[in-house]
Design an enzyme around this catalytic site. Structure first.
Site, short mmCIF file in Angstrom:
data_model
loop_
_atom_site.label_atom_id
_atom_site.label_comp_id
_atom_site.label_asym_id
_atom_site.label_seq_id
_atom_site.Cartn_x
_atom_site.Cartn_y
_atom_site.Cartn_z
N HIS A 32 0.83 -1.21 0.00
CA HIS A 32 0.00 0.00 0.00
C HIS A 32 0.87 1.25 0.00
O HIS A 32 0.63 2.19 -0.79
CB HIS A 32 -0.91 -0.01 1.23
CG HIS A 32 -1.60 1.29 1.49
ND1 HIS A 32 -2.82 1.62 0.95
CD2 HIS A 32 -1.23 2.38 2.24
CE1 HIS A 32 -3.18 2.82 1.34
NE2 HIS A 32 -2.23 3.31 2.13
N GLU A 33 1.88 1.29 0.87
CA GLU A 33 2.72 2.48 0.96
C GLU A 33 3.57 2.66 -0.29
O GLU A 33 3.78 3.80 -0.75
CB GLU A 33 3.61 2.40 2.21
CG GLU A 33 2.85 2.30 3.52
CD GLU A 33 1.92 3.48 3.76
OE1 GLU A 33 2.17 4.56 3.22
OE2 GLU A 33 0.93 3.31 4.50
N HIS A 74 1.56 4.32 -3.05
CA HIS A 74 1.51 5.78 -2.97
C HIS A 74 2.69 6.40 -3.71
O HIS A 74 2.53 7.38 -4.46
CB HIS A 74 1.57 6.24 -1.50
CG HIS A 74 0.25 6.21 -0.80
ND1 HIS A 74 -0.87 6.84 -1.29
CD2 HIS A 74 -0.12 5.65 0.38
CE1 HIS A 74 -1.88 6.66 -0.46
NE2 HIS A 74 -1.46 5.94 0.57
N GLU A 98 -6.24 7.06 -0.96
CA GLU A 98 -5.99 5.91 -0.09
C GLU A 98 -6.64 4.65 -0.67
O GLU A 98 -6.03 3.57 -0.64
CB GLU A 98 -6.54 6.18 1.31
CG GLU A 98 -5.80 7.25 2.08
CD GLU A 98 -4.36 6.88 2.36
OE1 GLU A 98 -4.07 5.67 2.52
OE2 GLU A 98 -3.51 7.79 2.40
#
Length: 413
Positions: A232-233, A236, A297
């Protein structure tokens, strides 16, 4: 005396050369042709953006000047005699065509600047406004990395530490499995693990610097959960969300110059103007800033899960992770409404992940990953959650049971 940021960066551990950077399991899915979202789209050429320093200076100055201009106009208008007010209105009416032409020209130039800085988001193909090149924002984030290294100082764990090695193992596995994505090669990936058990957090800077706090490592019960979090990070960073957020915030601030000036110009006094300014900016945050942040997100959730699936992680652990996070928030400080948050609600994220699991399992199959184990971490955590709630309910019932008063005669003897 703290050592320099560069020295600490060496302790943090850079996934340095190309050989070390891609060390990890053999990549088993070069490119999933059946899934166009796995490839990266490229944006058409566009004019050179303004230097970041210009935007950094314009943002506070524009808001300050809007307030000053509005207050100055209000005071000037109040001090202006009625006959001169009439002359001013006649002048505006007489030059209305010029005013319209100038306003139209400014609006046209602004629209041209906006359209010329639209680009396509990698993977998802979404159109967005970005005022910076990746190189410019990577430079900004590199400076942020140096500051963070200085800030955490002696808390940075050295290479070879068990926690550091665990993060590097998972990060390399993600990078190796997704080496077919062009943007993966454009980052200077490194790992920094900070010894702070109270902070359950991890993030990746736009330039590829991975930060993980030991509180997150304790919260993640397996490499699969950590892989989903880092996926997920990393998403980004790969999607350029940092530059997009920064660009959008500055664009909104510039668009608010005229409304803010009008608030300070036409409301009767500074007190009412200040309250209206705060209310207006809060409303913009609730209706524009926070929903956009939640969208980013959600996008990072979807792309990060695909990165993890290609790395053969058990993506069901992502659902268990957010269920655990929801329970933690509920027991510690309660759950805030989603519309007041920059992130989607934990339960909403868990439900969204569960809907994606069948598709993600097909991605794992295309990558020739080993079959998922029969045990479902989601079911296991739900059983744990039910036991915990039952114990909590029993404890409340025990506390609510009235105490039996001692027999008066017996106590008096």
């Amino acid at each position: 005396m703290l050592c320099s940021a560069r020295a600490l960066a060496r302790r943090a551990g850079v996934l340095g050369s190309s050989q070390a950077r891609w060390a990890g399991p053999t990549q088993r899915c070069a490119r999933l042709q059946a899934r166009p979202c796995q490839g990266f789209s490229t944006s058409s050429s566009r004019p050179a953006p303004l230097p970041p320093v210009v935007w950094l200076v314009l943002r506070p100055i524009s808001k300050f000047m809007a307030v000053l201009f509005g207050r100055a106009y209000r005071k000037w208008w109040r001090a202006l005699p009625h006959d001169k007010r009439a002359v001013f209105k006649e002048s505006v009416q007489r030059n209305r065509k010029r005013i319209i032409v100038v306003s139209t020209a400014v609006a046209g130039l602004s629209l041209h600047y906006y359209v010329s800085h639209l680009q396509t988001t990698p993977v998802t193909g979404r159109t967005r406004f970005v005022a910076f090149t990746p190189e410019q924002f990577d430079k900004i984030s590199q400076e942020g990395f140096d500051q963070m290294i200085e800030e955490h100082g002696a808390s940075v764990l050295p290479a070879g530490h068990e926690a550091y090695d665990a993060v590097v193992r998972v990060a390399n596995r993600l990078l190796a499995a997704n080496a077919d994505l062009d943007e993966v090669h454009d980052k200077d990936w490194s790992v920094t693990v900070v010894d702070d058990e109270d902070l359950v957090n991890a993030y990746v800077l736009p330039c590829g610097k991975i930060f993980v706090f030991t509180g997150m490592l304790e919260f993640c019960t397996s490499d699969d959960q950590l892989g989903c979090v880092l996926g997920h990070e990393m998403a980004h960073s790969l999607l350029g969300h940092g530059g997009e957020r920064f660009s959008r915030a500055h664009l909104i601030d510039l668009m608010l110059i005229l409304p803010l000036a009008a608030i300070w110009a036409f409301l009767p006094n500074d007190g009412i103007s200040a309250f209206a300014h705060w209310f207006f900016r809060t409303t913009v945050g609730l209706l524009a800033d926070m929903p956009h942040s939640r969208e980013l997100e959600t996008e990072a959730d979807e792309v990060g899960l695909r990165l993890a699936a290609k790395g053969c992680f058990d993506v069901r652990e992502a659902s268990a992770f957010w269920a655990k996070m929801a329970l933690r928030r509920e027991m510690e400080d309660g759950v805030s409404p989603e519309w007041l948050s920059t992130h989607p609600a934990d339960e909403a994220r868990r439900e969204s992940i569960d809907r994606q699991v069948p598709d993600l399992q097909r991605t794992r199959d295309l990558c020739q990953c080993a079959p998922l184990p029969d045990r479902d971490p989601r079911a296991e955590f739900e059983q744990f959650r039910q036991r915990l709630l039952e114990e909590k309910a029993a404890a409340r019932a025990l506390m609510a049971t009235p105490l039996t008063k001692p027999d008066a005669a017996r106590s008096g003897g």
